[in-house]
Design a protein around this motif. Structure first.
Motif, PDB file in Angstrom:
ATOM      1  N   ASP A  29       0.736  -1.068  -0.003  1.00  0.00           N
ATOM      2  CA  ASP A  29      -0.167  -0.053   0.006  1.00  0.00           C
ATOM      3  C   ASP A  29       0.871   1.326   0.162  1.00  0.00           C
ATOM      4  N   ARG A  30       2.049   1.108   0.103  1.00  0.00           N
ATOM      5  CA  ARG A  30       2.896   2.368   0.462  1.00  0.00           C
ATOM      6  C   ARG A  30       3.218   3.340  -0.699  1.00  0.00           C
ATOM      7  N   GLY A  31       2.736   2.594  -1.943  1.00  0.00           N
ATOM      8  CA  GLY A  31       2.953   3.702  -3.397  1.00  0.00           C
ATOM      9  C   GLY A  31       1.775   4.230  -3.444  1.00  0.00           C
ATOM     10  N   HIS A  32       0.859   3.920  -2.743  1.00  0.00           N
ATOM     11  CA  HIS A  32      -0.764   4.560  -3.115  1.00  0.00           C
ATOM     12  C   HIS A  32      -1.001   5.719  -1.914  1.00  0.00           C
ATOM     13  N   LEU A  33      -0.333   5.938  -0.850  1.00  0.00           N
ATOM     14  CA  LEU A  33      -0.623   6.777   0.214  1.00  0.00           C
ATOM     15  C   LEU A  33      -1.071   8.178   0.007  1.00  0.00           C
ATOM     16  N   PHE A  34      -0.537   8.793  -1.186  1.00  0.00           N
ATOM     17  CA  PHE A  34      -1.064   9.858  -1.434  1.00  0.00           C
ATOM     18  C   PHE A  34      -2.085  10.114  -2.532  1.00  0.00           C
ATOM     19  N   ASP A  35      -2.693   8.901  -3.011  1.00  0.00           N
ATOM     20  CA  ASP A  35      -3.898   9.055  -3.760  1.00  0.00           C
ATOM     21  C   ASP A  35      -5.104   9.185  -3.094  1.00  0.00           C
ATOM     22  N   ARG A  36      -5.993   9.937  -3.879  1.00  0.00           N
ATOM     23  CA  ARG A  36      -7.069  10.481  -3.239  1.00  0.00           C
ATOM     24  C   ARG A  36      -8.187   9.185  -2.933  1.00  0.00           C
ATOM     25  N   PHE A  37      -8.539   9.202  -1.709  1.00  0.00           N
ATOM     26  CA  PHE A  37      -9.750   8.243  -1.190  1.00  0.00           C
ATOM     27  C   PHE A  37      -8.801   6.920  -0.967  1.00  0.00           C
ATOM     28  N   TYR A  38      -7.508   6.925  -0.816  1.00  0.00           N
ATOM     29  CA  TYR A  38      -6.882   5.488  -0.783  1.00  0.00           C
ATOM     30  C   TYR A  38      -6.636   5.466   0.811  1.00  0.00           C
ATOM     31  N   ARG A  39      -6.865   4.295   1.242  1.00  0.00           N
ATOM     32  CA  ARG A  39      -6.639   4.058   2.796  1.00  0.00           C
ATOM     33  C   ARG A  39      -5.878   2.619   2.764  1.00  0.00           C
ATOM     34  N   ALA A  40      -4.901   2.414   3.432  1.00  0.00           N
ATOM     35  CA  ALA A  40      -4.351   1.197   3.555  1.00  0.00           C
ATOM     36  C   ALA A  40      -5.134   0.171   3.988  1.00  0.00           C
ATOM     37  N   ALA A  41      -4.944  -1.247   3.700  1.00  0.00           N
ATOM     38  CA  ALA A  41      -5.586  -2.342   3.858  1.00  0.00           C
ATOM     39  C   ALA A  41      -5.943  -2.524   5.510  1.00  0.00           C
ATOM     40  N   ASN A  42      -4.882  -2.236   6.249  1.00  0.00           N
ATOM     41  CA  ASN A  42      -4.997  -2.743   7.810  1.00  0.00           C
ATOM     42  C   ASN A  42      -5.749  -1.346   8.246  1.00  0.00           C
TER      43      ASN A  42
END
Length: 827
Positions: free
Chosen positions: A765-778
């Motif tokens: 998930d680390r490459g998507h942290l700055f994407d809009r509406f994205y939350r890590a799986a945990n």
């Protein structure tokens, strides 16, 4: 000092006798080369000559050890003659050092062949005319002894009695053979026998070869010495013909094995002749032990076999020529290339070179310019390129290197050529160049169809084929269309017909349907394959342009001649097609991403403007109801529901505000209001706001901030960065967690770092942290609220301040966020 007497040389009687002797001597039973060899051996000389002297030239009718240029029975110019001195003197002549003699130091034999000393005795016919001489020559200065001169005279007597007028007789020669001095000096085994084949005697060399002494062999028959029964029978049949024959029929040479006294067999080379004397015919046999020669020949055969096996095992071609430019080596790689067997001839190889070998531009190479012949002339040839055109086979590109084969004395005895087939290497290099050209064409084109002409031109050059077509899939119609082609075929009918390709029909249609490469060596053999095939081009190779198991297009190539490298060409062409397919997929992906981004922007606009108005009304009415003085005591359940609506409406309004801020920041429509601001003060304000939440969750916050930290920026947006980072750190830290904030200035600007000991971020998930509406799986699997907009907003604000933001992930747990703001932002 030797003298040339022109009167003697030109005497008509002598000249007539000499010319008659020249005709008669080759027909004598005595082998003249053996006579010369005998003279050389008994005197220890390097060379010997049996010569007949004419007026202006002489004839070497027998010789031993001569250089190749002189070892001929043709006329030799008198300038090379030493026989003339013996004939002029009419008695023995000996010269110990030609270089020391003023009249001989410039003699052609001395200058060109290194002759230093010679000795000669006259040859006379039955009328006592001097017709020539027996001469021995050495390459070192030396004295010839009286004994050696006497032996030369006796050997010359073997040829005495040459016919002057009347019948020739061998009587003088037979008498001379009785001379023990001559026979004892002969190193070859000599056996004399009568007409019945009974041994009359032999010399010491024969005794050493066979083990019997001369008295012990008297009465022994020659055939008893022959080991092979087959050769004994051959001897019995041959002897009568020797006795009754004349001239050449009175001599016989054979190779076989004779029996030693102790029973072992000795390989020999035998020369047998018959001489007629007063006492009747005399059978003379000269035997040479060839044990060493056979061993040498066997070793040579072994070496030749080893060398041939080695040369035939090489993948590279090897050709060798001898000093006469005759091809002596043509290894298996060369034979396989030209489809010829082991029964090749030098003439065949020469003709193949003339017919098939060309310069790279197609110019024929003359035979005299072949690398082997150039090397034979002393040239060293290094990696010169040439092409070989063989009927029914693809043209091959070879590089050839050649060098002369040099003897120890520096003379050249041949040349060797090594040939490397670099066709595949050149083709791979052409395809690499093609890949670069295709990449350049795609990168500079707005659409793949615009790059099609350059792509087909590059593929045609890489293949060396005259016609290439690029078909692409039309997204609207779902049909293939001809995006571009390149053709060097001269016939206008070879141009493609731009009509629709039917799926499953023709070369292109079949590849479109199967999504598999197709090799068609002869499209004329199948009516279905002839569709879309240019005229006169019957060999086709087509590969799909793949993407996820589908064909986005087809790359089709045609040629007018068969090419047998099917697997390699298919692999190389497929790599080009895959390159095109990757570009198409990338373009499709980029277009899809753009459409998604536009959809998200539309959603943000909708959320920001269409939802905000009714939400504002809801919040206003809830506030009025909760604060209405006319309703001081709402029922408890009603008030709880109204407070829930108000609280969630506030949360929803915060999300909408974030969406609007993010949309404005990313579009550039939100303008900052930069000014000098104390970031330390903003930090303490943010800490004060978040600390109650931290205390409620037993999260400890530690801050390391200087008393004053003045930066240039938008105070509201900088506060928004601090609030988001601190609230995230507290929110995702479990009870008992710890959050640390540090702020400092260095020569590069101001740095703020917030770290926590929270749940961290899984690696996928680390490459998507700055994407809009994205939350890590945990985070999604917990009850922690969030919309996935906080970090996207923080990054947008940081970028608006020309700063950077990075996230670190410790090996144990937790997350660290570092914001760097540069100096120099104008207030």
């Amino acid at each position: 000092m030797p003298v040339v007497d022109e009167a003697v040389l030109a005497d008509p009687v002598r000249v007539a006798a000499a010319r008659r002797a020249r005709r008669v001597l080759p027909g004598l039973a005595m082998p003249l080369d053996a006579i010369a060899g005998l003279a050389a051996r008994v005197t220890g000389s390097a060379m010997a000559i049996v010569a007949v002297m004419d007026v202006q030239d002489e004839h070497f009718v027998g010789h031993h050890g001569l250089p190749a240029a002189l070892a001929t029975h043709a006329a030799v110019p008198v300038a090379y003659s030493v026989c003339k001195y013996v004939v002029s003197a009419d008695h023995p002549v000996r010269i110990s050092d030609m270089i020391a003699d003023p009249d001989l130091r410039d003699h052609r034999l001395a200058v060109e062949y290194g002759a230093r000393a010679f000795a000669g005795v006259p040859l006379r016919d039955a009328a006592d005319q001097t017709v020539g001489s027996l001469v021995v020559v050495d390459v070192v200065a030396r004295d010839f002894t009286d004994a050696q001169m006497a032996l030369l005279v006796e050997i010359a007597n073997l040829l005495a009695g040459l016919p002057a007028e009347g019948v020739y007789t061998d009587a003088p020669a037979v008498d001379a053979l009785g001379s023990a001095a001559v026979l004892d000096e002969v190193q070859e085994a000599f056996i004399a026998a009568d007409a019945g084949g009974a041994v009359l005697g032999w010399n010491p060399a024969a005794q050493g070869l066979l083990g019997w002494s001369a008295p012990q062999v008297e009465g022994l028959r020659l055939e008893e010495l022959i080991a092979s029964s087959e050769q004994r029978e051959q001897w019995r049949r041959r002897l009568p013909r020797l006795l009754t024959g004349s001239g050449p029929r009175r001599r016989w040479s054979w190779r076989g094995r004779i029996r030693h006294r102790d029973g072992h067999e000795v390989p020999v080379q035998a020369r047998v002749c018959v001489l007629r004397g007063a006492g009747g015919p005399l059978v003379c046999a000269f035997l040479t032990d060839i044990t060493g020669q056979q061993e040498a020949e066997r070793d040579a055969d072994d070496q030749r076999g080893f060398l041939n096996a080695l040369l035939d095992s090489l993948q590279n071609g090897v050709v060798a020529v001898d000093a006469d430019a005759r091809v002596t080596v043509f290894n298996r790689a060369m034979r396989d290339m030209h489809d010829i067997g082991k029964d090749w001839t030098p003439q065949l190889v020469d003709s193949l070179f003339v017919e098939r070998v060309r310069q790279l531009d197609g110019t024929p190479i003359p035979l005299e310019q072949a690398p082997s012949l150039r090397a034979l002339r002393g040239e060293h040839v290094h990696a010169e390129s040439m092409m070989v055109t063989i009927p029914g086979k693809p043209t091959r590109i070879l590089t050839g290197s050649a060098q002369p084969i040099v003897r120890a004395d520096g003379s050249r005895c041949g040349a060797v050529v090594t040939l490397h087939d670099v066709t595949d290497r050149r083709r791979v290099q052409r395809f690499r160049d093609c890949q670069l050209a295709v990449e350049a064409a795609l990168s500079h084109a707005d659409a793949p169809a615009h790059a099609a002409p350059a792509i087909t031109r590059a593929v045609a050059a890489a293949l060396g084929w005259p016609h290439v077509e690029l078909w692409l899939l039309d997204d609207l119609t779902g049909m293939l269309y001809l995006a571009g082609h390149h053709s060097t075929a001269g016939d206008p009918s070879a141009r493609p017909v731009n009509r629709g390709v039917v799926k499953g029909t023709g070369v292109t249609g079949t590849v479109w349907a199967t999504v598999q490469p197709m090799w068609a060596p002869d499209t004329a053999a199948s009516p279905s394959l002839q569709q879309q095939t240019p005229a006169e081009l019957h060999t086709a190779l087509a590969v799909p342009i793949p993407d996820s198991g589908l064909a986005l297009g087809v790359l089709t190539c045609y040629t007018d001649s068969p090419d047998h490298d099917r697997t390699e060409l298919t692999t190389l062409l497929a790599s080009i097609a895959e390159q095109i397919g990757q570009d198409l997929a990338r373009r499709h992906g980029a277009e899809l991403a753009l459409q998604i981004a536009r959809g998200q922007d539309d959603f943000l606009s909708l959320a920001g403007h269409e939802l905000r108005t009714p939400l504002t009304s809801i919040l206003a009415n809830i506030d009025v109801l909760l604060d209405d003085p006319d309703q001081p005591a709402w029922p408890h359940d009603t008030r709880l529901m109204m407070e829930t609506v108000a609280r969630n409406s506030d949360s929803l309004r915060a999300i909408i505000d974030d969406l609007l801020d993010l949309a404005a920041l990313e579009s550039g429509h939100l303008h900052l209001s930069p000014q000098l601001v104390d970031l330390a003060a903003l930090t303490h304000q943010s800490l004060t706001t978040v600390r109650p939440v931290a205390d409620a969750n037993a999260v400890t916050i530690t801050a390391t901030v200087p008393d004053a930290l003045v930066v240039t920026g938008d105070p509201a947006r900088l506060r928004q960065i601090l609030d988001n980072l601190l609230s995230n750190a507290v929110k995702y830290s479990p009870d008992g967690g710890h959050v640390r904030l540090t702020a400092r200035r260095d020569e590069h600007g101001t740095t703020v770092t917030v770290t926590d000991t929270g749940i961290g971020v899984p690696e996928p998930d680390r490459g998507h942290l700055f994407d809009r509406f994205y939350r890590a799986a945990n985070a999604r699997h917990t009850n922690i609220p969030g919309a996935g907009l906080g970090l996207a907003i923080v990054r947008a604000i940081v970028h608006a301040h020309h700063g950077t933001i990075t996230i670190t992930h410790p090996t144990d747990r937790g997350t660290g966020v570092t914001v760097r703001l540069p100096d120099g932002l104008t207030p």
